[in-house]
Motif scaffolding. Structure first.
Motif, PDB file in Angstrom:
ATOM      1  N   UNK A  37      32.122  40.342  51.595  1.00 21.15           N
ATOM      2  CA  UNK A  37      33.473  39.167  50.012  1.00 21.15           C
ATOM      3  C   UNK A  37      33.583  40.255  49.504  1.00 21.15           C
ATOM      4  N   UNK A  38      33.320  41.368  49.115  1.00 20.35           N
ATOM      5  CA  UNK A  38      33.126  42.147  47.547  1.00 20.35           C
ATOM      6  C   UNK A  38      34.540  42.278  46.877  1.00 20.35           C
ATOM      7  N   UNK A  39      35.611  41.442  47.778  1.00 21.74           N
ATOM      8  CA  UNK A  39      36.730  41.435  46.760  1.00 21.74           C
ATOM      9  C   UNK A  39      36.844  40.309  45.593  1.00 21.74           C
ATOM     10  N   UNK A  40      35.690  39.246  46.174  1.00 18.74           N
ATOM     11  CA  UNK A  40      35.022  38.357  45.087  1.00 18.74           C
ATOM     12  C   UNK A  40      34.938  38.862  43.344  1.00 18.74           C
ATOM     13  N   UNK A  41      34.601  40.214  43.581  1.00 17.50           N
ATOM     14  CA  UNK A  41      34.414  41.009  42.178  1.00 17.50           C
ATOM     15  C   UNK A  41      35.273  40.626  41.751  1.00 17.50           C
ATOM     16  N   UNK A  42      36.319  41.180  41.598  1.00 20.27           N
ATOM     17  CA  UNK A  42      37.595  41.140  40.356  1.00 20.27           C
ATOM     18  C   UNK A  42      37.959  39.937  40.817  1.00 20.27           C
ATOM     19  N   UNK A  43      37.914  38.580  41.138  1.00 17.76           N
ATOM     20  CA  UNK A  43      38.087  37.880  40.753  1.00 17.76           C
ATOM     21  C   UNK A  43      37.678  36.383  39.606  1.00 17.76           C
ATOM     22  N   UNK A  44      38.446  35.884  39.118  1.00 18.09           N
ATOM     23  CA  UNK A  44      38.044  35.086  37.758  1.00 18.09           C
ATOM     24  C   UNK A  44      38.371  33.694  38.209  1.00 18.09           C
TER      25      UNK A  44
END
Length: 124
Positions: A97-104
């Protein structure tokens, strides 16, 4: 691998591993040594990755602290890990779930998995 190495690794592996998967919100109870005292510190967050196997298995937990993302990689069979408590099951379709790094903010929320027959298999 070599059978002698496998036997040695089995001695150091935990017998009962708490069941959790990628996407779950967990509390990781870690033993911290400060000077001569030892205490348990709880790191809670979302499991974004699981890596390796056997004695080398590890998992990555991500959480937000004062608006800043913090990730920690924990060895699953480490003696410093007291226990792992799964607070909430997340329903995801990816292994990482590395895409969570760009989300806020609210964009980091995952759907809750409310399936009744959802059972994790920790034995491989």
């Amino acid at each position: 691998m070599h059978p002698i190495i496998n036997e040695l690794e089995k001695e150091f592996m935990k017998k009962e591993v708490d069941s959790f998967e990628v996407g779950d919100t967990v509390d990781v109870h870690c033993r911290i040594v400060e000077g001569e005292k030892e205490r348990v510190q709880i790191f809670n967050g979302v499991v974004i990755a699981k890596n390796g196997g056997g004695i080398n298995e590890s998992f990555t937990v991500r959480r937000l602290v004062q608006g800043q993302g913090v990730e920690r990689i924990f060895p699953l069979h480490s003696p410093r890990i007291d226990k792992i408590v799964s607070k909430r099951r997340g329903r995801v379709q990816r292994a990482k779930l590395y895409y969570l790094r760009e989300r806020v903010g609210k964009a980091t929320r995952l759907r809750e998995d409310d399936r009744e027959n959802y059972k994790l298999d920790t034995k491989k």
